[in-house]
Structure formats: structure tokens, C-alpha cells
Write an enzyme that holds these catalytic residues in place. Structure first.
Site, mmCIF file in Angstrom:
data_model
loop_
_atom_site.group_PDB
_atom_site.id
_atom_site.type_symbol
_atom_site.label_atom_id
_atom_site.label_comp_id
_atom_site.label_asym_id
_atom_site.label_seq_id
_atom_site.Cartn_x
_atom_site.Cartn_y
_atom_site.Cartn_z
ATOM 1 N N SER A 11 5.193 -3.315 -20.266
ATOM 2 C CA SER A 11 6.576 -3.101 -19.791
ATOM 3 C C SER A 11 7.498 -4.257 -20.187
ATOM 4 O O SER A 11 7.234 -5.412 -19.852
ATOM 5 C CB SER A 11 6.541 -2.959 -18.262
ATOM 6 O OG SER A 11 7.767 -3.358 -17.699
HETATM 7 N N1 LIG Z 1 16.145 -2.661 -14.533
HETATM 8 C C1 LIG Z 1 14.766 -2.675 -14.113
HETATM 9 C C2 LIG Z 1 13.985 -1.629 -14.877
HETATM 10 C C3 LIG Z 1 12.577 -1.464 -14.326
HETATM 11 C C4 LIG Z 1 11.888 -0.228 -14.875
HETATM 12 O O1 LIG Z 1 12.499 0.846 -15.038
HETATM 13 N N2 LIG Z 1 10.593 -0.394 -15.173
HETATM 14 C C5 LIG Z 1 9.831 0.739 -15.677
HETATM 15 C C6 LIG Z 1 8.660 0.237 -16.506
HETATM 16 S S1 LIG Z 1 9.202 -0.521 -18.001
HETATM 17 C C7 LIG Z 1 9.265 1.514 -14.490
HETATM 18 O O2 LIG Z 1 8.795 0.922 -13.559
HETATM 19 N N3 LIG Z 1 9.321 2.844 -14.566
HETATM 20 C C8 LIG Z 1 8.778 3.705 -13.565
HETATM 21 C C9 LIG Z 1 9.826 4.556 -12.899
HETATM 22 O O3 LIG Z 1 11.029 4.375 -13.139
HETATM 23 O O4 LIG Z 1 9.427 5.430 -12.124
HETATM 24 C C10 LIG Z 1 14.190 -4.070 -14.325
HETATM 25 O O5 LIG Z 1 14.767 -4.835 -15.106
HETATM 26 O O6 LIG Z 1 13.199 -4.421 -13.679
#
Ligand SMILES: N[C@@H](CCC(=O)N[C@@H](CS)C(=O)NCC(=O)O)C(=O)O
Length: 229
Positions: A11
Site C-alpha cells: 500500500s
Molecule cells: N488517504 C488515505 C488513503 C488510505 C487508503 O485508501 N488505503 C487503501 C490501501 S492503499 C485501503 O485501505 N483501502 C481499503 C478500503 O478503502 O476499503 C491515506 O493516506 O491513508
């Protein structure tokens, strides 16, 4: 004080936090894997900690904070020996904040748009909202356009060696994890984006990039290759 970071190495926002931890030389961190591809982030136990079901998530005793930019700011405030990564001087800080919002609003959504369609069969947007994808193998034209637009903006923003001026900062960390990942999906053409290509090259020479971004980026490369072949 024990810090726990909920993470997945591939990630990009998790890798931003890794880079901050490395830059600040924080040693006492427990790492807990959250397997997004198996839906571990949608289990009740995780949702109780982060109803937005995203990683990275940081737990500092009973304090919970998510979003890589917020986590990074917190770690720098608590563990930074000085403010060099995230200066207090108002104009320097404002410029860095603008780049952090640029990452949240433009860069990361450009890559997330591709990743959800290619990596996942199911995406949970809210309590009752599910989107089903068929694990597509190609980048859709509208998503390609968003990536190119993200590259165009970044090329125009870059006027010094680093993304928010003459000094390396938190802005470089957060933007480079997203851009190095976008580069795996749509390789940056150095003849179209010379400043972007040389900034990425400059960033990728840094020891904290090699140690904290590269391993997860290589994992992302493998997953992306397998899913698109
Ligand atoms: N803006 C957030 C984005 C976090 C994010 O969307 N992470 C993704 C993984 S890269 C996630 O956890 N996705 C799962 C979901 O949205 O359900 C950050 O900078 O932490």
C-alpha cells in the site's frame, strides 16, 4: 509507549508512514498485517478501530489515528528531533500541506481508481454500499486520463529539486510513494515529463526510499503484473 501500525507493505500510504518512521528512526513499532484482498479490513474488529476501513491505521496506546498524512504529522510532532520534515514556518508548511492535499485529492485517487478495478472483485464504499468488479485486466481510458493529468500537474508543480521547494520534506515522502506506484501502472515518459522523471530518480536514490518504499513497491509490481497478465 507502544505504537502499532496496521499495514500492508504494497500500500502506497502505508509506505509513506514507513518512510517517516525510518526518517525519524522510530524503533519501537509493532506491525500488524491487514489483508485487504481477503477483506480483513471489513471485519468488525478492524471497523471498530477505523470505520473508514483503510490502512494505514496507527494505534498509540488508546489513541487511534488513520490517514497516512495525519499519521505522519502526528509522528513528526511527537518523535521529530526538529521540524525539518514538516517546518513550522507558515509559508513552508502551507506549501507542504498543499502538496499533501494534492496527494490525497489527485495522486492517490488516480491510482486507487485503477487498483480497485484490477485488484478487487468487491469494494465496500459504506455500510450498505458494495460495488462488484470482475477483476479487470486493463486500465480503463478514463483512469489513464486521470493518471496523465496527475503527471501533468506534478510536472508543472516541480520548480525546484524537491516537490515543495529546495528542501526534502514530508511532501516528497507522501507524493513519491503514490507516484512511484503510478509509475508501475503507467511508466513516466521522461521526454514528456522531464522534471517529474528526474525528481522520481532523485527520490529513489535516498536511503529511506530504498529501505522503506522499495520493498513494498516491488510487491505491488508483482501483484499488478499477475493481475494484468
Ligand atoms: N488517504 C488515505 C488513503 C488510505 C487508503 O485508501 N488505503 C487503501 C490501501 S492503499 C485501503 O485501505 N483501502 C481499503 C478500503 O478503502 O476499503 C491515506 O493516506 O491513508
Amino acid at each position: 509507549m507502544v505504537l502499532t501500525l496496521y499495514k500492508l507493505d504494497a500500500s502506497p500510504p502505508v509506505r509513506s508512514v514507513y518512510m517517516v518512521i525510518e526518517a525519524l528512526k522510530i524503533r519501537d513499532v509493532e506491525y500488524v498485517d491487514v489483508n485487504l484482498l481477503e477483506g480483513s479490513h471489513l471485519k468488525e474488529e478492524f471497523l471498530k478501530m477505523n470505520p473508514q476501513h483503510t490502512i494505514p491505521l496507527l494505534k498509540d496506546d488508546d489513541f487511534l489515528i488513520w490517514d497516512s498524512h495525519a499519521i505522519s504529522g502526528y509522528l513528526i510532532s511527537v518523535y521529530g528531533a526538529d521540524d525539518s520534515l514538516y517546518p513550522n514556518e507558515p509559508k513552508k508548511r502551507a506549501l507542504i500541506d498543499q502538496r499533501l492535499h494534492f496527494d490525497s485529492g489527485i495522486l492517490f485517487p488516480a491510482l486507487r481508481g485503477v487498483a480497485v478495478i484490477i485488484f478487487f472483485n468487491l469494494l465496500c464504499l459504506g455500510q450498505d454500499e458494495l460495488i462488484i468488479f470482475r477483476g479487470e485486466k486493463e486500465i480503463r481510458p478514463e483512469n489513464l486520463a486521470k493518471i496523465k493529468s496527475a503527471y501533468d500537474f506534478t510536472e508543472k508543480i516541480l520548480s525546484s529539486d524537491w516537490i515543495a521547494g529546495d528542501e526534502f520534506s514530508l511532501a516528497d515522502i507522501c507524493c513519491v510513494t503514490s507516484i512511484s506506484t503510478l509509475n508501475e501502472m503507467v511508466p513516466i515518459d521522461g521526454s514528456l515529463y522531464p522534471k517529474l522523471a528526474s525528481w522520481l530518480d532523485r527520490s529513489s536514490q535516498l536511503p529511506i526510499y530504498k529501505k522503506a518504499n522499495e520493498p513494498g513497491l516491488l510487491q505491488f509490481r508483482e501483484i499488478f503484473k499477475n493481475k494484468t497478465s
